[in-house]
Motif scaffolding. Structure first.
Motif, short mmCIF file in Angstrom:
data_model
loop_
_atom_site.label_atom_id
_atom_site.label_comp_id
_atom_site.label_asym_id
_atom_site.label_seq_id
_atom_site.Cartn_x
_atom_site.Cartn_y
_atom_site.Cartn_z
N LEU A 152 42.31 91.50 43.32
CA LEU A 152 40.96 90.96 43.46
C LEU A 152 39.90 92.05 43.32
O LEU A 152 38.81 91.81 42.81
CB LEU A 152 40.81 90.22 44.78
CG LEU A 152 41.61 88.92 44.88
CD1 LEU A 152 41.46 88.30 46.25
CD2 LEU A 152 41.18 87.95 43.81
N VAL A 153 40.20 93.26 43.75
CA VAL A 153 39.29 94.39 43.53
C VAL A 153 39.28 94.74 42.05
O VAL A 153 38.23 95.04 41.48
CB VAL A 153 39.72 95.60 44.39
CG1 VAL A 153 38.91 96.83 44.04
CG2 VAL A 153 39.60 95.27 45.86
N LEU A 154 40.42 94.68 41.44
CA LEU A 154 40.56 95.00 40.02
C LEU A 154 39.79 94.02 39.15
O LEU A 154 39.35 94.37 38.06
CB LEU A 154 42.05 94.97 39.66
CG LEU A 154 42.46 95.35 38.29
CD1 LEU A 154 43.18 96.68 38.36
CD2 LEU A 154 43.36 94.31 37.74
N ALA A 155 39.59 92.81 39.62
CA ALA A 155 38.92 91.78 38.83
C ALA A 155 37.45 92.10 38.58
O ALA A 155 36.83 91.53 37.70
CB ALA A 155 39.04 90.43 39.53
N ARG A 156 36.90 93.03 39.34
CA ARG A 156 35.50 93.39 39.17
C ARG A 156 35.27 94.29 37.95
O ARG A 156 34.14 94.53 37.58
CB ARG A 156 34.98 94.10 40.41
CG ARG A 156 34.87 93.19 41.60
CD ARG A 156 34.24 93.90 42.73
NE ARG A 156 35.29 94.44 43.59
CZ ARG A 156 35.10 95.30 44.55
NH1 ARG A 156 33.91 95.76 44.78
NH2 ARG A 156 36.10 95.71 45.29
N TYR A 157 36.32 94.82 37.37
CA TYR A 157 36.20 95.79 36.28
C TYR A 157 36.65 95.18 34.95
O TYR A 157 37.53 94.34 34.91
CB TYR A 157 37.09 97.01 36.54
CG TYR A 157 36.74 97.79 37.77
CD1 TYR A 157 35.70 98.68 37.77
CD2 TYR A 157 37.48 97.64 38.94
CE1 TYR A 157 35.38 99.41 38.90
CE2 TYR A 157 37.18 98.36 40.07
CZ TYR A 157 36.12 99.24 40.04
OH TYR A 157 35.81 99.96 41.16
N ARG A 163 49.08 98.43 34.86
CA ARG A 163 48.69 97.83 36.14
C ARG A 163 47.63 96.75 35.93
O ARG A 163 47.69 95.68 36.55
CB ARG A 163 48.17 98.92 37.07
CG ARG A 163 47.93 98.45 38.48
CD ARG A 163 47.43 99.55 39.35
NE ARG A 163 48.45 100.57 39.53
CZ ARG A 163 48.23 101.73 40.12
NH1 ARG A 163 47.03 102.03 40.57
NH2 ARG A 163 49.20 102.60 40.26
N TYR A 164 46.68 97.01 35.05
CA TYR A 164 45.63 96.02 34.78
C TYR A 164 46.21 94.79 34.11
O TYR A 164 45.87 93.66 34.47
CB TYR A 164 44.53 96.64 33.91
CG TYR A 164 43.32 95.76 33.79
CD1 TYR A 164 42.29 95.87 34.72
CD2 TYR A 164 43.19 94.83 32.77
CE1 TYR A 164 41.16 95.07 34.63
CE2 TYR A 164 42.06 94.03 32.67
CZ TYR A 164 41.06 94.16 33.60
OH TYR A 164 39.96 93.35 33.52
N GLN A 165 47.09 95.00 33.14
CA GLN A 165 47.69 93.87 32.42
C GLN A 165 48.51 93.00 33.36
O GLN A 165 48.46 91.77 33.27
CB GLN A 165 48.56 94.36 31.26
CG GLN A 165 47.77 94.96 30.11
CD GLN A 165 46.85 93.96 29.48
OE1 GLN A 165 45.70 93.82 29.89
NE2 GLN A 165 47.33 93.27 28.48
#
Length: 162
Positions: free
Chosen positions: A25-30, A104-106
């Protein structure tokens, strides 16, 4: 009457939010490029500090030998070797960081897509549903606009007094 599909979706959404609060969910901001770039920059900074700490530790460990050979040293070759080692170490760490952050993003993106799909289904179900229980003066609606006449000051103060 309980809607089992809605309960299942709410449970899935809540569990995902609980488990991925500090992850996906933190990653979704980028955007992907920003996330990978930021991770690579952090990694290169940490690699720089680490490399020079290793060099300093080596110099402290071999200090007597270095002092004995200090007059016979070719300073440009020593500095060249140190810089070549640094560039090689930082380059390897950059490539590893790029691969790791990209993967990690994928992998997190797949979970976020499923999470967003479930949220959209849940919102669609909420928009179709409106519950009004007039007997107990409770009014639940999908609108959050605040223009509901059942929730005015008089009604709310009357409930608190009971």
């Amino acid at each position: 009457m309980l809607d089992e599909e809605k309960i299942r979706l709410m449970t899935q959404v809540t569990m995902y939010e609980k488990n991925e609060e500090f992850g996906s969910l933190v990653l979704a901001r980028y955007y992907r490029e920003d996330y990978v770039r930021f991770g690579c920059i952090r990694t290169v900074l940490v690699a720089t500090v680490t490399y020079w700490l290793i060099v300093a530790t080596y110099v402290c460990y071999r200090f007597e030998e270095i002092l004995r050979e200090i007059n016979n040293m070719d300073y440009f070759s020593v500095i060249g070797k140190l810089m070549l080692g640094y560039v090689g170490f930082a380059g390897i760490m950059f490539i590893l960081a790029f691969l790791i952050y990209h993967i990690r993003y994928q992998s997190a993106k797949k979970g976020l897509i499923r999470y967003n799909r479930n949220l959209k289904k849940l919102i669609a179900m909420e928009e179709q549903t409106e519950y009004v229980l007039e007997d107990t003066q409770i009014h639940v609606s999908h609108s959050i606009g605040g223009d509901d006449p059942m929730l005015d000051e008089n009604t709310m103060s009357g409930r608190n007094g009971q």
